[in-house]
Design an enzyme around this catalytic site. Structure first.
Site, PDB file in Angstrom:
ATOM      1  CG  HIS A 193      -0.114   0.118   2.387  1.00 22.97           C
ATOM      2  ND1 HIS A 193       0.535   0.947   3.141  1.00 22.97           N
ATOM      3  CD2 HIS A 193       0.118  -0.970   3.316  1.00 22.97           C
ATOM      4  CE1 HIS A 193       1.203   0.792   4.011  1.00 22.97           C
ATOM      5  NE2 HIS A 193       0.729  -0.535   4.461  1.00 22.97           N
TER       6      HIS A 193
ATOM      7  CD  GLU B  64       1.709  -6.208   7.703  1.00 19.61           C
ATOM      8  OE1 GLU B  64       1.919  -7.346   7.211  1.00 19.61           O
ATOM      9  OE2 GLU B  64       2.351  -5.114   7.234  1.00 19.61           O
TER      10      GLU B  64
END
Length: 222
Positions: free
Chosen positions: A8, A82
């Site tokens: 990201h 994550e």
């Protein structure tokens, strides 16, 4: 299948070097927005047929310009979020807590998937959820799939699953915000990493960056 794993764009927690892994997480900084906006041109040569993002806001914001440019729906899946920091959540990445997080992630990649992040998930759980999303994408029949995910998740999963990426390589090679790891293969036949952050695997060199604790090299010195 060709699989693009994209980290990201930059977040405020990256700038502050914090282990920020909880859902929904922060948005993007101004630089992060520019990084996301640059992805369609950066991936212009890729014939992306499916686009995934995690349940964290930052991956969806990063995927949005690419989705708009290609006319694709962003498929949001929790499995590629994550690696959960557990008790280490929001600890500075440049402390013992940050080191413990990365050491645990790469221990998983080396095969100790029964180990748990302090107060968090095990490697088997983390890789299992990531594998499930990859398997879903492979079953879709898409030739090229992009997944906007996270630094530690991409580095550890690739080290665990790609036949030509070991833990030492993944630990020594940070992945900057919007950095891309390109793999080829399938869940059945296995995966080969083709490029890592634009460099052919085997030729990449560590690069300094300020992209947050999951994007930094792991200090393996005793």
């Amino acid at each position: 299948m060709r699989l693009l794993l994209i980290r990201h764009g930059q977040t405020p927690s990256n700038v502050a070097n914090l282990l920020d892994t909880a859902v929904p997480g922060p948005g993007l900084t101004e630089l992060g927005e520019k990084q996301a906006a640059a992805l369609p041109d950066a991936l212009a040569d890729e014939r992306i047929e499916a686009l995934y993002a995690s349940t964290l806001v930052r991956t969806q914001l990063t995927a949005a310009p690419l989705a708009a440019a290609r006319g694709l729906e962003v498929l949001v899946r929790d499995g590629i979020r994550e690696l959960a920091a557990g008790d280490l959540e929001m600890e500075p990445g440049d402390t013992e807590a940050g080191e413990a997080y990365m050491v645990t992630a790469f221990a998983w990649a080396a095969g100790d998937t029964g180990l748990r992040m302090p107060g968090g998930e095990s490697g088997a759980e983390a890789f299992g959820r990531f594998d499930a999303v990859v398997a879903e994408a492979a079953a879709s029949g898409a030739g090229t799939v992009a997944m906007v995910s996270h630094g530690a998740a991409i580095r550890a999963w690739t080290a665990a699953r790609a036949r030509n990426v070991d833990v030492d390589f993944a630990a020594a090679h940070p992945l900057d915000n919007t950095g891309v790891v390109v793999l080829e293969g399938s869940p059945e036949t296995g995966w080969t990493a083709l490029t890592w952050a634009g460099a052919v695997v085997g030729d990449a060199a560590p690069a300094g960056s300020e992209s947050g604790p999951t994007g930094r090299p792991l200090d393996t010195q005793e």
